[in-house]
Design a protein around this motif. Structure first.
Motif, PDB file in Angstrom:
ATOM      1  N   HIS A  43      19.806 -38.645  14.415  1.00 57.61           N
ATOM      2  CA  HIS A  43      21.077 -39.352  14.585  1.00 57.61           C
ATOM      3  C   HIS A  43      22.266 -38.425  14.390  1.00 57.61           C
ATOM      4  O   HIS A  43      22.266 -37.604  13.489  1.00 57.61           O
ATOM      5  CB  HIS A  43      21.223 -40.493  13.566  1.00 57.61           C
ATOM      6  CG  HIS A  43      20.229 -41.582  13.756  1.00 57.61           C
ATOM      7  ND1 HIS A  43      20.373 -42.579  14.691  1.00 57.61           N
ATOM      8  CD2 HIS A  43      19.045 -41.815  13.141  1.00 57.61           C
ATOM      9  CE1 HIS A  43      19.329 -43.381  14.642  1.00 57.61           C
ATOM     10  NE2 HIS A  43      18.500 -42.947  13.710  1.00 57.61           N
ATOM     11  N   LYS A  65      14.672 -44.517   9.788  1.00 57.41           N
ATOM     12  CA  LYS A  65      13.411 -45.191  10.114  1.00 57.41           C
ATOM     13  C   LYS A  65      12.213 -44.318   9.792  1.00 57.41           C
ATOM     14  O   LYS A  65      12.262 -43.104   9.990  1.00 57.41           O
ATOM     15  CB  LYS A  65      13.389 -45.530  11.606  1.00 57.41           C
ATOM     16  CG  LYS A  65      14.101 -46.830  11.926  1.00 57.41           C
ATOM     17  CD  LYS A  65      13.977 -47.143  13.401  1.00 57.41           C
ATOM     18  CE  LYS A  65      14.883 -48.306  13.764  1.00 57.41           C
ATOM     19  NZ  LYS A  65      15.278 -48.272  15.158  1.00 57.41           N
ATOM     20  N   GLU A  96      18.998 -48.322   6.518  1.00 57.04           N
ATOM     21  CA  GLU A  96      17.611 -48.256   6.995  1.00 57.04           C
ATOM     22  C   GLU A  96      17.527 -47.815   8.461  1.00 57.04           C
ATOM     23  O   GLU A  96      16.683 -47.009   8.842  1.00 57.04           O
ATOM     24  CB  GLU A  96      16.993 -49.660   6.813  1.00 57.04           C
ATOM     25  CG  GLU A  96      15.568 -49.802   7.278  1.00 57.04           C
ATOM     26  CD  GLU A  96      14.598 -48.875   6.550  1.00 57.04           C
ATOM     27  OE1 GLU A  96      13.578 -48.545   7.155  1.00 57.04           O
ATOM     28  OE2 GLU A  96      14.885 -48.472   5.395  1.00 57.04           O
ATOM     29  N   GLU A  97      18.474 -48.328   9.250  1.00 56.91           N
ATOM     30  CA  GLU A  97      18.515 -48.007  10.684  1.00 56.91           C
ATOM     31  C   GLU A  97      18.555 -46.496  10.944  1.00 56.91           C
ATOM     32  O   GLU A  97      17.965 -45.993  11.890  1.00 56.91           O
ATOM     33  CB  GLU A  97      19.770 -48.687  11.269  1.00 56.91           C
ATOM     34  CG  GLU A  97      19.879 -48.651  12.764  1.00 56.91           C
ATOM     35  CD  GLU A  97      18.877 -49.588  13.441  1.00 56.91           C
ATOM     36  OE1 GLU A  97      18.684 -49.429  14.628  1.00 56.91           O
ATOM     37  OE2 GLU A  97      18.280 -50.449  12.750  1.00 56.91           O
ATOM     38  N   THR A 132      23.306 -50.027  21.383  1.00 54.52           N
ATOM     39  CA  THR A 132      23.915 -49.998  20.059  1.00 54.52           C
ATOM     40  C   THR A 132      24.543 -51.337  19.693  1.00 54.52           C
ATOM     41  O   THR A 132      25.040 -52.068  20.550  1.00 54.52           O
ATOM     42  CB  THR A 132      24.966 -48.875  19.946  1.00 54.52           C
ATOM     43  OG1 THR A 132      25.444 -48.860  18.604  1.00 54.52           O
ATOM     44  CG2 THR A 132      26.141 -49.104  20.875  1.00 54.52           C
TER      45      THR A 132
END
Lengths: 219, 511
Positions: free
Chosen positions: B137, B343, B339-340, B159
């Protein structure tokens, strides 16, 4: 996606990620590194295994130091990516990235040279400390064609290998004795499960867009 | 042991950092005889990665006037509450017990997938020695929270961070950036020449959130960045998309310290000689032969060219150093962000931070065990900013408070240090080429440019790291069974063959 990253290294095996996916046999690729003192015959062993050749006065490794050979065991095609030290061991300056992520190692000594056997033991210790915990290590007592002037006894080396969980053979790159056998024994011992786990997959950038299709081609 | 070292070299390189290793490899690749020395017992100098033990030892090391690493300190933090439910509770002892599972970078970098370094690795075929992990990310801070910035087309559509209108605006904007430069007469862009990128962005009537996405993460620029520069940076980002993984970025497996070693390996493969733990005590220029005389461990070596990293004696004598980069390195048992963003056990994430005025910046690299740089369950946070003072912790304070004040990150280990750069060239060391210390940059562009420049000065007409052949392409003597094997020929025939080969070569030249 524009590319097909090769799976490799850390995850152990990878059924080749090829878009045409026609292969029915399982295929695995392993990184195998050679370790040992200068002039014990590391390059000669590989040259014998990969090309079936032997040169009495093999020059120090220049330009190659990275060869591949494929062997079949039952239904599995095992491709060895063989790394040679490129002479960096000579002044005790081998880069640790060399054995990083290796799944197999052959530690070579010269049966006529006690120091090279002691040095081999040091390499085994180093591998136990630094390399991945599941690495398969083979000990090769090379120049076995000269066994009449040996100084390292077969039983001594065999006992050491057993105590440390190593495969062991005496080899001769000159006559070819046990050369294929030692690679075959390693191939048998390596885990050949389909461990391709996406999250753990690493990438090796290869080629530009123009030559990428040929890279992905089955060879 | 070292006495059989040859005494004459085309090039002696002192220090095994990234830039020096590039130069050593490039020299060796074009057939120069290269000796590569380092007084350290490890590769990489300040570009190296360390195990946990080794990092602490390195930070504890006494600082000499010419040391590039300085102002170092570290702290172990004990957890306030040790939860018994956790499968593993981490503390100093349990972290140190896994010391060798760490690769802790002094100078961590992130690579653009189509950037200078990746292109160089591919072009030179050094890529076969290196492995990478795609960055999961690219993040930004928005209203005090860390959120993922959508990178690819599908990211933008999937998104949840953006509204539908924002998605359309962002796509339109990125498409315009991508096409910029193709139509030179485009009025829309002409108008902004000489103005700032921010002004251009505002003129596109994007929302505040999109503006943050672009400024913070995609173009990575500040309020004063020019329109042209911003466009260029955006294009660089977009040009690296869609190659590997979801973001345009890569991180080297097992840390950035592997990269110099990859170049060193190429150098060795082409005959370069490696000696770690070997210092050079003195260098003098022999005006008769125009060669350098290096004395090292009681031996005199002759070299046509000498390249040295800053911070190595004797060439660094008399050089003044000033703080250059301020670094923070933290180990935590929980990742940053929700959390996103993490993962499956944690992401490898990049976050660019700005102070409130937008005048100062830092970048944060979060590493999880997927990079092979730390054990599972732990995370490394690398924080880097241009140095303002000799106190790295205070330079970074504004960024650490942004990151850690309101997060529940469980920091176990924190450390700060400064990477210094020379403020003046040494007068004593004319003709010796110095490499620059690590600069503040995300990728390796400046370091590669530096290596290319020095290489070009030494070997003006030579190709910089041309492609090394694949093993399949290398023909070993006697490969072709039908050909004569030179080694099996008697001496006199071998001489004849040699003469014939030479004659043929000369014929070719005449033609």
């Amino acid at each position: 996606m524009a590319t097909t990253p090769r799976s490799g290294g850390a995850s152990g095996t990878g059924t080749a990620q090829r878009p045409n996916g026609t292969s029915q046999n399982k295929s695995c690729q392993f990184k195998l590194v050679l370790l040992g003192e200068s002039a014990v015959g590391k390059s000669s062993l590989v040259l014998r295994f990969v090309k079936g050749q032997f040169h009495e006065y093999q020059e120090s490794t220049i330009g190659a130091a990275f060869l591949t050979q494929t062997i079949c065991i039952e239904d599995t095609v095992v491709k060895f990516e063989i790394w040679d030290t490129a002479g960096q061991e000579r002044y005790h300056s081998l880069a640790p990235m060399y054995y990083r992520g290796a799944q197999a190692a052959i530690v070579v000594y010269d049966i006529q040279n006690q120091d090279s056997f002691q040095r081999a033991k040091t390499w085994v210790k180093e591998l136990h400390k630094q390399a991945s915990p599941n690495i398969v290590i083979a000990l090769a007592g090379n120049k076995a064609d000269l066994s009449n002037i040996r100084v390292v006894e077969f039983d001594e080396a065999k006992q050491y290998a057993e105590e440390n969980g190593l495969l062991f053979m005496e080899t001769s790159a000159k006559t070819g004795m046990n050369v294929n056998d030692i690679f075959l024994a390693i191939a048998k011992k390596l885990p050949k499960n389909d461990g391709a786990n996406n999250q753990g997959t690493s990438i090796r950038p290869t080629g530009t867009e123009t030559n990428r299709p040929t890279n992905n081609c089955c060879k | 042991m070292l006495d059989d070292l040859p005494e004459q070299f085309d090039l002696v390189v002192i220090g095994t950092g990234f830039t020096e290793s590039c130069i050593a490899a490039a020299g060796s690749r074009i057939g120069k005889s290269v000796l590569h020395l380092d007084s350290n017992e490890y590769y990489g100098d300040v570009w190296s990665s360390f195990s946990m033990d080794a990092l602490c030892a390195r930070l504890d090391q006494e600082v000499e006037p010419h040391s590039a690493l300085r102002n170092a300190r570290y702290t172990w933090h004990s957890m306030e509450k040790e939860s018994e439910t956790d499968a593993q509770s981490w503390n100093r002892d349990s972290v140190l017990a896994k010391s060798r599972r760490f690769s802790l970078d002094l100078c961590p970098r992130i690579l653009y997938a189509a950037g200078e370094l990746v292109q160089l690795l591919i072009k030179s075929n050094i890529c076969r020695y290196a492995e990478f992990r795609a960055v999961d990310h690219v993040c930004m801070r928005h209203n005090g929270e860390i959120v993922s910035v959508p990178c690819s087309r599908s990211d933008v559509f999937n998104t949840k961070t953006l509204t539908i209108v924002e998605k359309r605006l962002l796509m339109k904007f990125l498409t315009a950036c991508n096409d910029y430069g193709e139509d030179k007469c485009n009025e829309d862009s002409l108008e902004f020449r000489g103005r700032t990128f921010l002004e251009y962005l505002q003129a596109q009537r994007v929302t505040e959130k999109i503006s943050s996405c672009v400024m913070q993460a995609i173009a990575m620029c500040g309020p004063s960045t020019s329109f042209e520069e911003g466009m260029q940076r955006t294009q660089r980002f977009l040009g690296s998309l869609g190659r590997y993984g979801n973001t345009p970025f890569l991180f080297p497996m097992y840390g950035c310290g592997e990269l110099p070693q990859c170049f060193c390996r190429l150098c060795a493969v082409y005959g370069g000689i490696y000696c770690l733990k070997r210092a050079v005590d003195d260098i003098a220029l022999d005006s008769n032969s125009n060669e350098f005389l290096l004395s090292s461990a009681g031996k005199t070596l002759r070299a046509k060219n000498v390249v040295s990293a800053p911070g190595y004696t004797p060439v660094s004598k008399g050089i003044e150093l000033k703080p250059h980069i301020s670094r923070g390195l933290f180990i935590s048992s929980s990742p940053l962000g929700n959390e996103e963003l993490n993962k499956g056990g944690g992401g490898v994430n990049l976050l660019r931070l700005l102070d409130n005025e937008g005048g100062r910046e830092a970048f944060l690299i979060q590493l999880s065990h997927y990079t092979g740089a730390c054990p599972e369950g732990l995370y490394i946070f690398h924080l880097t900013t241009p140095a303002l003072s000799e106190d790295p912790a205070s330079d970074l304070a504004i960024f650490t408070s942004q990151l850690f004040d309101q997060s529940d990150a469980q920091i176990i280990f924190s450390s700060y240090f400064t990477i210094a750069a020379q403020s003046s060239k040494s007068p004593a060391a004319e003709h010796i080429y110095y490499t620059d210390p690590p600069t503040y940059e995300l990728d390796y562009d400046a370091a590669i440019a530096n290596a290319r420049d020095i290489f070009g000065k030494m070997f003006p007409d030579a190709d910089f790291l041309p492609r090394a052949p694949d093993p399949e392409e290398i023909v070993v003597d006697g490969e072709d069974p039908s050909a004569l094997n030179e080694h099996t020929l008697p001496e006199d025939l071998r001489a004849q063959l040699h003469d014939m080969q030479q004659a043929t070569q000369e014929m070719d030249i005449q033609e």
